[in-house]
Scaffold this motif. Structure first.
Motif, PDB file in Angstrom:
ATOM      1  N   ASP A 126       0.811  -1.216   0.000  1.00 35.50           N
ATOM      2  CA  ASP A 126       0.000   0.000   0.000  1.00 35.50           C
ATOM      3  C   ASP A 126       0.848   1.272   0.000  1.00 35.50           C
ATOM      4  OD1 ASP A 126      -2.510  -1.341   0.156  1.00 35.50           O
ATOM      5  OD2 ASP A 126      -2.157  -1.669   2.298  1.00 35.50           O
ATOM      6  N   LEU A 127       2.102   1.176   0.398  1.00 31.41           N
ATOM      7  CA  LEU A 127       2.945   2.364   0.542  1.00 31.41           C
ATOM      8  C   LEU A 127       3.181   3.027  -0.804  1.00 31.41           C
ATOM      9  CD1 LEU A 127       5.529   0.821   3.018  1.00 31.41           C
ATOM     10  CD2 LEU A 127       3.607   2.320   3.583  1.00 31.41           C
ATOM     11  N   ILE A 128       3.226   4.344  -0.797  1.00 30.76           N
ATOM     12  CA  ILE A 128       3.444   5.093  -2.040  1.00 30.76           C
ATOM     13  C   ILE A 128       4.774   5.833  -1.977  1.00 30.76           C
ATOM     14  CG2 ILE A 128       0.978   5.322  -2.513  1.00 30.76           C
ATOM     15  CD1 ILE A 128       1.099   8.186  -1.471  1.00 30.76           C
ATOM     16  N   LEU A 129       5.385   6.021  -3.141  1.00 28.39           N
ATOM     17  CA  LEU A 129       6.667   6.716  -3.249  1.00 28.39           C
ATOM     18  C   LEU A 129       6.410   8.105  -3.807  1.00 28.39           C
ATOM     19  CD1 LEU A 129       9.776   6.540  -3.004  1.00 28.39           C
ATOM     20  CD2 LEU A 129       9.808   5.728  -5.388  1.00 28.39           C
ATOM     21  N   VAL A 130       6.925   9.114  -3.110  1.00 27.46           N
ATOM     22  CA  VAL A 130       6.681  10.507  -3.459  1.00 27.46           C
ATOM     23  C   VAL A 130       8.001  11.200  -3.789  1.00 27.46           C
ATOM     24  CG1 VAL A 130       5.698  12.685  -2.662  1.00 27.46           C
ATOM     25  CG2 VAL A 130       4.680  10.530  -1.923  1.00 27.46           C
ATOM     26  N   SER A 131       8.006  11.967  -4.846  1.00 25.94           N
ATOM     27  CA  SER A 131       9.213  12.690  -5.266  1.00 25.94           C
ATOM     28  C   SER A 131       9.361  13.982  -4.488  1.00 25.94           C
ATOM     29  CB  SER A 131       9.145  13.001  -6.761  1.00 25.94           C
ATOM     30  OG  SER A 131       8.194  14.035  -6.997  1.00 25.94           O
ATOM     31  N   ARG A 132      10.478  14.645  -4.656  1.00 28.28           N
ATOM     32  CA  ARG A 132      10.728  15.911  -3.973  1.00 28.28           C
ATOM     33  C   ARG A 132       9.784  17.009  -4.444  1.00 28.28           C
ATOM     34  NH1 ARG A 132      16.632  17.983  -5.206  1.00 28.28           N
ATOM     35  NH2 ARG A 132      15.844  19.653  -3.850  1.00 28.28           N
ATOM     36  N   GLU A 133       9.150  16.800  -5.603  1.00 26.28           N
ATOM     37  CA  GLU A 133       8.172  17.766  -6.117  1.00 26.28           C
ATOM     38  C   GLU A 133       6.762  17.449  -5.636  1.00 26.28           C
ATOM     39  OE1 GLU A 133      10.347  16.160  -8.255  1.00 26.28           O
ATOM     40  OE2 GLU A 133      11.779  17.859  -8.258  1.00 26.28           O
ATOM     41  N   GLY A 134       6.585  16.341  -4.927  1.00 27.47           N
ATOM     42  CA  GLY A 134       5.269  15.979  -4.431  1.00 27.47           C
ATOM     43  C   GLY A 134       4.483  15.072  -5.345  1.00 27.47           C
ATOM     44  N   ASP A 135       5.123  14.539  -6.398  1.00 26.82           N
ATOM     45  CA  ASP A 135       4.449  13.636  -7.320  1.00 26.82           C
ATOM     46  C   ASP A 135       4.500  12.201  -6.787  1.00 26.82           C
ATOM     47  OD1 ASP A 135       3.959  15.703  -9.197  1.00 26.82           O
ATOM     48  OD2 ASP A 135       6.014  15.491  -9.954  1.00 26.82           O
ATOM     49  N   VAL A 136       3.394  11.485  -6.907  1.00 27.63           N
ATOM     50  CA  VAL A 136       3.364  10.069  -6.555  1.00 27.63           C
ATOM     51  C   VAL A 136       3.917   9.284  -7.732  1.00 27.63           C
ATOM     52  CG1 VAL A 136       1.904   8.108  -5.943  1.00 27.63           C
ATOM     53  CG2 VAL A 136       1.384  10.373  -5.022  1.00 27.63           C
ATOM     54  N   VAL A 137       5.107   8.715  -7.562  1.00 26.38           N
ATOM     55  CA  VAL A 137       5.773   8.020  -8.666  1.00 26.38           C
ATOM     56  C   VAL A 137       5.598   6.505  -8.593  1.00 26.38           C
ATOM     57  CG1 VAL A 137       7.453   9.868  -8.993  1.00 26.38           C
ATOM     58  CG2 VAL A 137       7.980   7.998  -7.438  1.00 26.38           C
ATOM     59  N   LYS A 138       5.183   5.999  -7.447  1.00 32.04           N
ATOM     60  CA  LYS A 138       4.799   4.590  -7.314  1.00 32.04           C
ATOM     61  C   LYS A 138       3.593   4.533  -6.403  1.00 32.04           C
ATOM     62  CE  LYS A 138       9.164   2.166  -8.213  1.00 32.04           C
ATOM     63  NZ  LYS A 138       8.670   1.640  -9.498  1.00 32.04           N
ATOM     64  N   GLY A 139       2.499   3.946  -6.920  1.00 27.02           N
ATOM     65  CA  GLY A 139       1.249   3.882  -6.181  1.00 27.02           C
ATOM     66  C   GLY A 139       0.147   4.603  -6.923  1.00 27.02           C
ATOM     67  N   ASN A 140      -1.081   4.328  -6.522  1.00 29.00           N
ATOM     68  CA  ASN A 140      -2.233   4.873  -7.228  1.00 29.00           C
ATOM     69  C   ASN A 140      -3.130   5.722  -6.353  1.00 29.00           C
ATOM     70  OD1 ASN A 140      -1.607   3.415  -9.695  1.00 29.00           O
ATOM     71  ND2 ASN A 140      -2.307   1.559  -8.629  1.00 29.00           N
ATOM     72  N   THR A 141      -2.646   6.115  -5.187  1.00 28.95           N
ATOM     73  CA  THR A 141      -3.451   6.931  -4.285  1.00 28.95           C
ATOM     74  C   THR A 141      -2.746   8.248  -4.010  1.00 28.95           C
ATOM     75  OG1 THR A 141      -2.433   5.800  -2.403  1.00 28.95           O
ATOM     76  CG2 THR A 141      -4.559   4.954  -3.177  1.00 28.95           C
ATOM     77  N   PRO A 142      -3.483   9.289  -3.641  1.00 29.89           N
ATOM     78  CA  PRO A 142      -2.851  10.591  -3.404  1.00 29.89           C
ATOM     79  C   PRO A 142      -2.051  10.619  -2.112  1.00 29.89           C
ATOM     80  CG  PRO A 142      -5.199  10.700  -2.942  1.00 29.89           C
ATOM     81  CD  PRO A 142      -4.955   9.354  -3.547  1.00 29.89           C
ATOM     82  N   VAL A 143      -1.157  11.587  -2.023  1.00 28.96           N
ATOM     83  CA  VAL A 143      -0.363  11.789  -0.818  1.00 28.96           C
ATOM     84  C   VAL A 143      -1.010  12.879   0.023  1.00 28.96           C
ATOM     85  CG1 VAL A 143       1.153  13.491  -1.941  1.00 28.96           C
ATOM     86  CG2 VAL A 143       1.956  12.261   0.085  1.00 28.96           C
ATOM     87  N   ASN A 144      -0.910  12.730   1.325  1.00 22.35           N
ATOM     88  CA  ASN A 144      -1.365  13.772   2.237  1.00 22.35           C
ATOM     89  C   ASN A 144      -0.496  15.021   2.016  1.00 22.35           C
ATOM     90  OD1 ASN A 144      -1.728  15.456   4.487  1.00 22.35           O
ATOM     91  ND2 ASN A 144      -2.055  13.730   5.876  1.00 22.35           N
TER      92      ASN A 144
END
Length: 256
Positions: A72-90
């Motif tokens: 379930d964990l998502i990977l987020v870039s320094r720009e705030g983009d979700v680069v792995k995963g299909n759900t938004p980041v807080n």
């Protein structure tokens, strides 16, 4: 290794193995926080990716801590983009954690949740005192962020406010966010999780002591000695190991 040497954090030859290890520890931390009652609201725990070091793994928005698995964990870039995963980041998680990782290259993980005693203590706008040896782990090693009450709404959308939070953290392992709660960081997910659990309990102990009377503090020399012995990176990692083993045994699906 002598019979008195404690185990140490593992060292990995392959980045893929280290990434999986961090994600497994992160998922286990969410399950532990849920079990301990730290899952109210939208808290966030993250770990830096070992290869893409300006990216971090985080819980997906609006997913209960007690249901999070490694997948379930998502990977987020320094720009705030979700680069792995299909759900938004807080958005708050991105703002706060991205700035901490930017300011502290040594930090591998960071944790912030809305646990009750951390919230209660944060209202007093004070650092914790060295009341016992557990509290001494944070002696002269935690900070106070006084502006949190005024900027907490802005932090969600404004990384400049989160930058001030990261600056206030300095080189400490923990921070009291005034009128908001507590936050911890560490060189491993394990250490970070342990410091959060211990800091929450330290807040509880001091609240109880002050409710009962006038607490007696340890001396500076004693507190400093205890901090040097108990407040180490390896010590925090070591104390987490039984908790990890127990939660994996009880909830093995977290590794999925």
């Amino acid at each position: 290794m002598s019979k008195f040497d404690r185990p140490q954090p593992p060292i990995f030859e392959r980045v893929e193995d280290e990434r999986l290890h961090r994600k497994q520890r992160l998922a286990a931390t969410f399950r532990l926080f849920a079990k301990l009652g730290f899952s109210e609201g939208t808290g966030h725990i993250t770990t830096r990716d070992p290869e893409l070091t300006d990216h971090f793994w985080v819980n997906p928005l609006e997913t209960d801590f007690g249901q999070i698995c490694v997948s379930d964990l998502i990977l987020v870039s320094r720009e705030g983009d979700v680069v792995k995963g299909n759900t938004p980041v807080n958005p708050a998680a991105f703002a706060i954690h991205s700035q901490i990782y930017e300011a502290r290259p040594d930090v591998i993980a960071a944790a912030h949740a809305h646990s009750i005693y951390g919230k209660a203590w944060s209202n007093l706008g004070r650092l914790l005192d060295p009341l016992n040896e557990d509290a001494c782990s944070f002696y002269e090693d935690h900070a106070l962020f006084n502006d949190c009450a005024d900027v907490v709404a802005d932090v969600v959308l404004n990384t400049s406010q989160a930058e001030q939070l990261a600056k206030a953290l300095g080189q400490n392992k923990a921070m009291i966010l005034r009128n908001h709660g507590i936050l911890t960081v560490g060189h491993t997910v394990d250490e970070t999780a342990w410091w959060y659990i211990s800091l929450e309990q330290t807040c509880q102990a001091q609240l109880l002591a002050e409710a009962a009377g006038r607490p007696d503090f340890l001396s500076h020399e004693t507190a400093r000695l205890a901090q040097n012995q108990l407040g180490t990176h390896s010590g925090g990692w070591f104390n987490f190991q039984p908790l990890y083993d127990r939660i994996v045994r009880d909830q093995p699906d977290l590794l999925d």
